[in-house]
Design an enzyme around this catalytic site. Structure first.
Site, PDB file in Angstrom:
ATOM      1  N   HIS A 252       9.109   4.105   5.910  1.00 53.84           N
ATOM      2  CA  HIS A 252      10.550   3.914   5.798  1.00 53.84           C
ATOM      3  C   HIS A 252      11.188   5.049   4.980  1.00 53.84           C
ATOM      4  O   HIS A 252      11.843   4.813   3.967  1.00 53.84           O
ATOM      5  CB  HIS A 252      10.884   2.551   5.180  1.00 53.84           C
TER       6      HIS A 252
ATOM      7  N   TYR B 121       0.611   4.025  -2.132  1.00 55.13           N
ATOM      8  CA  TYR B 121       2.024   4.081  -2.511  1.00 55.13           C
ATOM      9  C   TYR B 121       2.201   4.994  -3.726  1.00 55.13           C
ATOM     10  O   TYR B 121       3.111   5.831  -3.777  1.00 55.13           O
ATOM     11  CB  TYR B 121       2.537   2.679  -2.857  1.00 55.13           C
TER      12      TYR B 121
END
Length: 331
Positions: free
Chosen positions: A51, A320
């Site tokens: 995203h 992440y």
């Protein structure tokens, strides 16, 4: 730099960010996950691989009495908890807002005098891969061939045939039109967590953030006519008129429901309890903002909202964090 030195360097950086790296070999490693994304999307420099296109926002969260009963996390205390929020669009950094990809709602709950709670949610009730291995293998199968600049369809077909669960999210997206607004779509956590209640009982649950404004999707005509970048300005205009709100709802499984496969959605008739409300009160005026330096998924969760044994969930925080390092520190 040798592979062993690079692995040690990555581990040191992740540990400095508070991300635990288990001893011994991992399959796949955080670096392999990032490399798989880069093989499809190109090198990570200034944007996150998942995203990448989005907008930063801010607001608050207030837990309900049921939330305080079901979790001892201070997030659900009933106090107004400041939040850093990010809305995103799945695909590459130039993906159209009308595309049939996932949308994301990422949140940092900034609990006073406590550990922040980061979470990443998507606009589909299921994840795209049942295991970390399938995620990486699927990305590798979709790498462009250097000779043609396009993926090898035979490799993709072979991967899908061997991993049919990786098609379930795509089927859901094909059957549901894209959201008309970041404010009018549900966002699911997709993974199972363990909630420790005030009574001491630990209950497995997933969650969804339900839009108070209701679910609204684009029409076929809107998908053809709307600009590629309408979502951010639509949200800014909406929040300027009134705050945008989402109810956080815990969903509880029944016997036989799979707790560790995020590609399997639980049936709609499962028990649901509203545990709090997220309110969005401001949106950054342009690209960038407080959310850019947050990975939105960490192992350091507050007490009362603990990781389950879902291997995909447990494999997510380290990549992440590594992605955050690659896009915010000099290369």
């Amino acid at each position: 730099m040798t592979a062993s030195l690079r692995a040690a360097s990555i581990a040191a950086v992740l540990l400095s960010l508070g991300v635990a790296v288990p001893a011994g070999a991992q399959t796949p490693t955080p670096a392999q996950v990032i490399e798989a994304f880069e093989g499809v999307q190109g090198p990570i420099r200034t944007y996150r691989p998942s995203h990448p296109k989005g907008a930063c926002a801010a607001g608050s969260f207030e837990g309900t009495a049921e939330g305080a009963r079901l979790s001892v996390s201070p997030t659900f205390s009933g106090q107004r908890i400041p939040t850093v929020i990010r809305f995103g669009v799945g695909g590459g950094p130039t993906a159209a807002d009308t595309s049939r990809t996932t949308r994301s709602l990422s949140i940092r709950f900034q609990v006073p005098n406590g550990t922040p709670w980061d979470m990443a949610n998507i606009s589909v009730p299921i994840f795209g891969a049942p295991t970390p291995e399938a995620l990486v293998e699927g990305l590798r199968a979709r790498r462009p061939d250097p000779a043609t600049g396009r993926p090898n369809q035979a490799a993709i077909d072979a991967f899908v045939a061997a991993n049919p669960k990786t098609t379930l999210q795509g089927r859901w997206l094909a059957a549901n039109a894209p959201p008309a607004s970041w404010a009018t779509t549900p966002y699911w956590g997709v993974n199972t967590f363990r909630f420790r209640g005030a009574d001491g009982e630990v209950r497995p649950a997933r969650w969804v953030f339900e839009p108070v404004a209701g679910t609204q999707r684009l029409s076929e005509e809107q998908m053809r006519s709307l600009p590629a970048d309408f979502l951010a300005e639509e949200l800014r205009g909406r929040v300027a008129q009134a705050p945008v709100a989402f109810d956080m709802v815990l969903i509880f499984p029944q016997a036989g429901d799979d707790l560790n496969d995020p590609t399997t959605a639980w049936p709609d008739d499962r028990q649901r309890v509203t545990v709090g409300r997220l309110t969005v009160t401001e949106v950054a005026p342009g690209p960038g903002g407080a959310c850019d330096r947050i990975s939105f998924l960490a192992l350091a969760n507050p007490p009362g909202a603990e990781f389950s044994d879902d291997p995909t969930l447990r494999a997510r925080p380290a990549p992440y964090a590594l992605s955050l390092v690659k896009r915010t520190r000099p290369q």
